[in-house]
Structures are given as structure tokens and as C-alpha cells.
Scaffold this active site. Structure first.
Site, PDB file in Angstrom:
ATOM      1  N   ARG A 181       0.879  -1.186   0.153  1.00 48.44           N
ATOM      2  CA  ARG A 181      -0.040  -0.009   0.152  1.00 48.44           C
ATOM      3  C   ARG A 181       0.945   1.213   0.020  1.00 48.44           C
ATOM      4  NH1 ARG A 181      -4.513   0.554   4.596  1.00 48.44           N
ATOM      5  NH2 ARG A 181      -2.494   0.729   5.953  1.00 48.44           N
TER       6      ARG A 181
ATOM      7  N   THR B 171      -0.832   7.709  -0.966  1.00 46.36           N
ATOM      8  CA  THR B 171      -2.182   7.559  -1.818  1.00 46.36           C
ATOM      9  C   THR B 171      -3.017   6.528  -1.268  1.00 46.36           C
ATOM     10  OG1 THR B 171      -1.143   6.024  -3.493  1.00 46.36           O
ATOM     11  CG2 THR B 171      -0.883   8.404  -3.841  1.00 46.36           C
TER      12      THR B 171
ATOM     13  N   ASP C   9      -1.105  -3.845  13.033  1.00 44.34           N
ATOM     14  CA  ASP C   9      -0.568  -4.307  11.613  1.00 44.34           C
ATOM     15  C   ASP C   9      -0.674  -5.789  11.700  1.00 44.34           C
ATOM     16  OD1 ASP C   9       1.219  -5.226   9.638  1.00 44.34           O
ATOM     17  OD2 ASP C   9       1.308  -2.883   9.056  1.00 44.34           O
TER      18      ASP C   9
ATOM     19  N   ASP D  57       3.031  -7.116  10.734  1.00 40.54           N
ATOM     20  CA  ASP D  57       3.792  -7.017  11.863  1.00 40.54           C
ATOM     21  C   ASP D  57       3.596  -7.834  13.243  1.00 40.54           C
ATOM     22  OD1 ASP D  57       5.122  -5.094  10.237  1.00 40.54           O
ATOM     23  OD2 ASP D  57       4.393  -3.245  11.459  1.00 40.54           O
TER      24      ASP D  57
END
Length: 209
Positions: free
Chosen positions: A104, A108, A200, A203
Site C-alpha cells: 500500500r 495515496t 498491523d 507485523d
């Protein structure tokens, strides 16, 4: 939302709550995700076709039903999709596996592809796309866009958590693709993370930051 399936089985919800905990270790998070993925597989594969075969029991010859696992493809969106993939393969070890590498863009929030590897003869196969988080929905849409170019029989999308924004984005782009998730959380924050979420997923699976 008619094509969205929230798997609310008590075991699924129990394990999801344990995964949300900030103090859950990498080992605990990874193990729980694998177990949860196995449980979700039962619902995701509920409508797959069966075929009759002859089988000899210790007492006599009979007819039983089996699923053709080789017609099923689990497609993992790298890297976090690996956590769900491992659990699903424990239940359907005969499934083929494809990988899509997407990241990602931090500015944006759009998906950028860097890897794409699939089994052959995808026109004959049912695809289950796996990614722990359906946040903005941009990665999911990009993945399904690419997979539809191969003309598979069907596509489903499986995630651990979804945000309303991600569900809306994927349904608008691909209303024919069912979404399976353990929960739909409240919203996205300004960085595109699901709230309340669980952080996340990549992670937490791999112990990175």
C-alpha cells in the site's frame, strides 16, 4: 451487504478477541490466527461441490462423497495473507496456492503490485483470496481485478477483520465476490488502519515493526 458473511461462531469470536490484545505475543498471535483460519475454512468451503467415489470400509464396499481439493486455489496477498493460508492448508492440504505481492502506497493508500504467481488452468478452479485485513479495500480490488483476467470459475474473499469502507469498496467493484470475515469493525483512521482493529497484522504475525 447481502454478499457479506460474518462468521460469528463462538470459537471464532473467542480467538479473535484474544488476538486483539495488545500484549499478545508474536507466537500467540500467529497460533491463534492459524486456528481461526482453520475454523473459517469450514464456512468458506461449505458450498463447494462434492463427487461420489467408492470406498471400502472394514466391513463392506460403499459410496462416499469427496471434494476435489486440486480444483481449489488459495491465493495469498503477501505478506500477511500467509498467516491465514497456513491454517487453511491444514484443513485442505490438496489445494493449490497462488501469491499476489501488493503493498500500500503510504501517501495515496493505493495498491502497487510487485509479484504475481498462479497455478495453471485457472479457468477450471475456484479461488479463495486471503488477507487478514480488508481496510481501504484497494488491495482486495486490485487482487480480484488481476485474478478475473484468468477467468476462474469463482472467487471468494476471506479476511480476519473488515472495515465498512473496505467492504463498500470491494462490493462496488466486484459485487459478485462474497466476503467472509470474523468481524466488521467501526471505521478507518486517517492512516487507513481499522479501528478498533488489532494493529498491523503482518507485523504481529512476523514480529516486525
Amino acid at each position: 451487504m447481502s454478499n457479506v458473511h460474518v462468521i460469528d461462531h463462538p470459537l471464532v469470536q473467542h480467538k479473535l478477541t484474544l488476538m486483539r490484545r495488545r500484549d499478545a505475543s508474536t507466537n500467540s498471535f500467529r497460533r491463534l490466527l492459524g486456528e481461526l483460519a482453520m475454523l473459517m475454512t469450514y464456512e468458506v468451503t461449505r458450498d463447494l461441490p462434492l463427487q461420489d467415489i467408492e470406498v471400502e470400509t472394514p466391513l463392506e464396499l460403499t459410496t462416499g462423497k469427496v471434494m476435489d481439493g486440486k480444483k481449489l486455489v488459495f491465493v495469498s496477498i503477501l505478506r500477511a495473507g500467509t498467516g491465514i493460508l497456513d491454517g487453511m492448508l491444514s484443513v485442505v492440504p490438496g489445494a493449490r496456492v497462488g501469491h499476489i505481492g501488493l503493498y500500500r502506497d503510504p501517501k495515496t493508500l493505493t495498491a502497487v503490485e510487485y509479484y504475481f504467481k498462479m497455478p495453471g488452468e485457472m479457468q477450471e478452479r475456484d479461488i479463495v483470496v486471503v488477507d487478514p485485513m480488508l481496510a481501504t479495500g484497494n488491495s482486495a480490488v486490485a487482487a480480484v481485478d488481476r485474478l478475473k483476467e484468468l477467468g476462474p470459475k469463482s472467487i471468494k474473499f476471506v479476511c480476519l477483520l473488515a472495515a465498512p469502507e473496505g467492504v463498500a469498496t470491494l462490493q462496488q467493484a466486484h459485487p459478485d465476490v462474497p466476503i467472509y470475515t470474523a468481524a466488521i469493525d467501526r471505521e478507518l483512521d486517517s492512516h487507513g488502519y481499522i479501528l478498533p482493529g488489532l494493529g498491523d497484522a503482518g507485523d504481529r504475525i512476523f514480529g516486525t515493526q
